[in-house]
Write a protein that holds these residues in place. Structure first.
Motif, mmCIF file in Angstrom:
data_model
loop_
_atom_site.group_PDB
_atom_site.id
_atom_site.type_symbol
_atom_site.label_atom_id
_atom_site.label_comp_id
_atom_site.label_asym_id
_atom_site.label_seq_id
_atom_site.Cartn_x
_atom_site.Cartn_y
_atom_site.Cartn_z
ATOM 1 N N LEU A 92 -5.118 11.988 40.642
ATOM 2 C CA LEU A 92 -4.098 12.762 41.338
ATOM 3 C C LEU A 92 -2.885 11.899 41.677
ATOM 4 O O LEU A 92 -1.740 12.333 41.545
ATOM 5 C CB LEU A 92 -4.663 13.400 42.611
ATOM 6 C CG LEU A 92 -5.529 14.638 42.413
ATOM 7 C CD1 LEU A 92 -6.152 15.067 43.737
ATOM 8 C CD2 LEU A 92 -4.723 15.767 41.811
ATOM 9 N N LEU A 93 -3.142 10.673 42.110
ATOM 10 C CA LEU A 93 -2.031 9.764 42.396
ATOM 11 C C LEU A 93 -1.257 9.412 41.131
ATOM 12 O O LEU A 93 -0.024 9.342 41.153
ATOM 13 C CB LEU A 93 -2.551 8.492 43.075
ATOM 14 C CG LEU A 93 -2.997 8.657 44.527
ATOM 15 C CD1 LEU A 93 -3.660 7.378 45.024
ATOM 16 C CD2 LEU A 93 -1.817 9.035 45.399
ATOM 17 N N ASP A 96 0.852 12.385 40.318
ATOM 18 C CA ASP A 96 1.984 12.457 41.258
ATOM 19 C C ASP A 96 3.062 11.445 40.866
ATOM 20 O O ASP A 96 4.253 11.753 40.923
ATOM 21 C CB ASP A 96 1.508 12.193 42.691
ATOM 22 C CG ASP A 96 2.627 12.333 43.690
ATOM 23 O OD1 ASP A 96 3.298 13.388 43.699
ATOM 24 O OD2 ASP A 96 2.834 11.383 44.474
ATOM 25 N N ASN A 97 2.672 10.261 40.468
ATOM 26 C CA ASN A 97 3.625 9.256 40.027
ATOM 27 C C ASN A 97 4.350 9.680 38.752
ATOM 28 O O ASN A 97 5.555 9.410 38.598
ATOM 29 C CB ASN A 97 2.954 7.908 39.811
ATOM 30 C CG ASN A 97 2.577 7.242 41.124
ATOM 31 O OD1 ASN A 97 3.173 7.517 42.155
ATOM 32 N ND2 ASN A 97 1.571 6.393 41.087
ATOM 33 N N GLY A 100 6.692 12.934 40.097
ATOM 34 C CA GLY A 100 7.757 12.622 41.042
ATOM 35 C C GLY A 100 8.252 11.195 40.967
ATOM 36 O O GLY A 100 9.270 10.861 41.556
#
Length: 103
Positions: A92-93, A96-97, A100
């Motif tokens: 998920l991280l 996200d990176n 965004g």
């Protein structure tokens, strides 16, 4: 009557109908003699653009490991599937990176 087609274990999605199709279906059911004389060869299926896109995405060339999907289904049914919360959080991280960017 709408018929949905599912392949590769994907969820079945309802087919979208237009007002014209709904009116035609109601007219056919309102006159039983017309529907009784219709032959099965008169049946047809109309796919929306989104349904066509889903169909193309589920083709044999799609990057889906059907063997892994079946293995997970069996583990879920047996109650032996193990969730790895660290892998989920890490992915998920990373997503996200990608979306965004690092802030």
């Amino acid at each position: 009557m709408n018929t949905t087609i599912s392949s590769n274990g994907l969820p079945q999605l309802p087919l979208a109908t237009t007002n014209a199709e709904n009116s035609a279906a109601q007219a056919t059911t309102a006159t039983p003699s017309a529907s009784a004389s219709a032959s099965p060869a008169d049946d047809s299926v109309h796919l929306t653009d989104s349904a066509r896109a889903l169909q193309e995405a589920s083709s044999a060339n799609a990057p889906v490991d059907t063997q892994k999907v079946e293995q997970i289904k069996q583990q879920l049914a047996a109650g032996t599937y193990k969730v790895n919360p660290h892998a989920i959080a890490s992915n998920l991280l990373a997503l996200d990176n990608q979306i965004g960017g690092a802030k």
